[in-house]
Design a protein around this motif. Structure first.
Motif, PDB file in Angstrom:
ATOM      1  N   ILE A  75       0.848  -1.186   0.000  1.00  0.00           N
ATOM      2  CA  ILE A  75       0.000   0.000   0.000  1.00  0.00           C
ATOM      3  C   ILE A  75       0.885   1.238   0.000  1.00  0.00           C
ATOM      4  O   ILE A  75       1.696   1.446   0.906  1.00  0.00           O
ATOM      5  N   ASN A 122      -2.148   6.203  -0.903  1.00  0.00           N
ATOM      6  CA  ASN A 122      -3.369   5.412  -0.950  1.00  0.00           C
ATOM      7  C   ASN A 122      -4.458   6.011  -0.070  1.00  0.00           C
ATOM      8  O   ASN A 122      -4.237   6.321   1.097  1.00  0.00           O
ATOM      9  N   LEU A 163      -8.233  -1.783  -1.696  1.00  0.00           N
ATOM     10  CA  LEU A 163      -8.056  -2.439  -0.402  1.00  0.00           C
ATOM     11  C   LEU A 163      -8.843  -3.736  -0.280  1.00  0.00           C
ATOM     12  O   LEU A 163      -8.437  -4.645   0.438  1.00  0.00           O
ATOM     13  N   TYR A 199      -6.758  -6.344  -1.829  1.00  0.00           N
ATOM     14  CA  TYR A 199      -5.565  -6.511  -1.009  1.00  0.00           C
ATOM     15  C   TYR A 199      -5.868  -7.286   0.270  1.00  0.00           C
ATOM     16  O   TYR A 199      -4.995  -7.948   0.818  1.00  0.00           O
ATOM     17  N   LEU A 256      -0.128   2.471  -4.847  1.00  0.00           N
ATOM     18  CA  LEU A 256       0.434   1.134  -4.654  1.00  0.00           C
ATOM     19  C   LEU A 256       1.905   1.195  -5.040  1.00  0.00           C
ATOM     20  O   LEU A 256       2.259   1.849  -6.030  1.00  0.00           O
ATOM     21  N   ARG A 312       5.257   3.620   5.378  1.00  0.00           N
ATOM     22  CA  ARG A 312       4.600   4.014   4.131  1.00  0.00           C
ATOM     23  C   ARG A 312       5.377   5.114   3.403  1.00  0.00           C
ATOM     24  O   ARG A 312       5.367   5.165   2.174  1.00  0.00           O
ATOM     25  N   ASP A 334       4.042  -4.994   4.861  1.00  0.00           N
ATOM     26  CA  ASP A 334       3.079  -4.707   3.794  1.00  0.00           C
ATOM     27  C   ASP A 334       1.680  -5.181   4.155  1.00  0.00           C
ATOM     28  O   ASP A 334       0.713  -4.842   3.461  1.00  0.00           O
TER      29      ASP A 334
END
Length: 453
Positions: free
Chosen positions: A30, A34, A39, A42, A254, A294, A414
């Motif tokens: 992610i 985002n 999601l 994912y 992503l 992130r 992740d």
């Protein structure tokens, strides 16, 4: 006829399978930009109203409908002297695309391609009426149609050379992939070797002057056997991962999964590090402890570097000769030819790896496998690296995961926010659901929904 044929190509939407495969498996994490994109996939949420199966189903049947209208409509065309070869070539391409469309659907919606008695998808070899309700038919019946279409295409195509359209090379590569997916490795090897013998692997060259990088920038054919042409104005592949452009500033919602990056980055001099990982990436020395994962570990996906004036756009690589090497390796693994400097799984994978080493760097070592599981795992690993972001990973895990004892493999950071790090290989979600847009109106297919949906 040729204008209609262009419309058939236009409907071949390969991008959605790339989007689904990258997100549902372990190719992405992610990104910092985002805001909720993707999601559900994912988190492994897969239902009959999920977006990706619906798009793949609807767009591919639209393509099959276009192909059938061309095939049927051609019967009313008067062929003038001197036009016979062109007429036959157009029809050959339509038949090949119809075959490919059915196979594409089967790989995603059939539970087991190795079982001819298992349910496939709806067989569409005619122009339907809007009121027609079609059932799913068996894989065996669909493979009969596919082989008939490919035989027609082979006999009528001639020998065109433009790799952005159907060629004899496309048909051979298609036969190799289809046979491998069915477990018919004798046929797979014959077809894969036929292409290996005439299409060289694209060399890494130097980082400053790399034929491999040039190929992915759509400036040369390289080892491509068939690509979908994506000129300006067509669907943009990079919009799967980015808002604006394929770099750190372009809004990556992503980015590359850390475990995939670690594999790509493991071999010194591997051109794929430059080809697949963007130069604007922010790479943490220790991603396990970085406080703001992130933002502090942003691995930019560079497989599609964009075209001039269209940073989100690139051609779609459907068949490359490197895949034929992997199919050959699968065939050798199936017969126990694992180790050795020639004609073994180890030697075939080494050929691909050596081609990816930049000039002046040492070549790779020859693998040695203690057992077949290790060999299958190495095949799956090399496919994971070389074919990343090309739509293979989901199907590869489904068909090879048990042999390699490998499933979805996300880096723990992740997936620590949702605990969706892997799936058991027996999970029903390795086959897509028949989408609700079909089952709510088609009572025949509604009764044939895949298990557990």
């Amino acid at each position: 006829m040729n204008l209609v044929l262009n419309g058939v190509y236009q409907q071949l939407n390969y991008e959605e399978s790339i989007a689904f495969s990258t997100v549902f498996t372990d190719e992405v994490g992610i990104g910092y930009a985002n805001g909720g994109q993707n999601l559900d996939d994912y988190r492994f949420i897969l239902q009959d109203n999920s977006v990706s199966p619906e798009i793949m189903w609807a767009n591919t049947y639209r393509m099959l409908n276009f192909a059938n209208r061309l095939i049927v409509g051609a019967q009313s065309v008067t062929v003038e002297p001197g036009e016979e070869a062109t007429y036959n070539k157009i029809l050959a391409e339509a038949h090949a695309l119809r075959a490919f469309g059915h196979f594409f659907l089967m790989t995603h919606f059939s539970t087991d391609l190795k079982d001819d008695n298992a349910l496939g998808v709806m067989k569409l070899d005619f122009v339907p009426q809007i009121t027609d309700l079609l059932p799913r038919v068996t894989n065996g019946e669909l493979f009969d149609l596919i082989n008939e279409d490919l035989a027609f295409a082979t006999a009528n195509l001639g020998n065109p050379t433009n790799y952005k359209y159907i060629t004899q090379g496309f048909i051979t590569a298609f036969r190799a992939r289809m046979a491998a997916y069915r477990g018919d490795y004798a046929t797979a090897l014959t077809n894969a070797q036929a292409l290996i013998d005439v299409v060289p692997l694209t060399a890494a060259g130097t980082t400053a002057n790399s034929p491999y990088l040039t190929m992915f920038r759509d400036l040369a054919q390289g080892e491509n056997i068939f690509t979908l042409d994506r000129p300006v104005g067509k669907r943009t592949v990079n919009s799967i991962w980015f808002f604006n452009q394929p770099n750190y500033q372009g809004g990556p919602f992503l980015d590359m999964g850390r475990n995939l990056y670690n594999l790509i980055n493991a071999t010194p001099g591997d051109i794929r590090r430059t080809a697949f990982v963007g130069a604007t990436s922010v790479i943490a020395a220790d991603p396990a402890t970085t406080p703001d994962y992130r933002f502090d570990d942003v691995l930019i996906i560079n497989k599609y570097p964009g075209k001039a004036g269209a940073p989100l756009l690139n051609d779609i690589k459907v068949f490359r000769v490197s895949e034929m090497y992997f199919i050959k390796a699968e065939a050798l693994a199936s017969t126990g030819n694992l180790n050795g400097v020639t004609n073994s799984v180890a030697s075939v994978l080494k050929q691909v790896r050596d081609a990816r080493i930049v000039t002046g760097q040492p070549v790779t070592t020859l693998p040695v496998y203690a057992n077949a599981t290790e060999a299958w795992a190495d095949i799956l690993k090399e496919r994971r690296i070389e074919l990343c972001f090309e739509g293979h990973r989901y199907i590869d895990i489904k068909r090879l995961g048990a042999l390699a004892n490998v499933s979805i493999d996300r880096y723990f950071r992740d997936c620590d926010f949702n605990d969706a790090c892997t799936l058991p290989l027996s999970d029903y979600r390795f086959t897509l659901p028949i989408p609700i847009i079909e089952t709510r109106v088609n009572t025949l297919v509604r009764a044939q929904q895949n298990p557990n949906y």
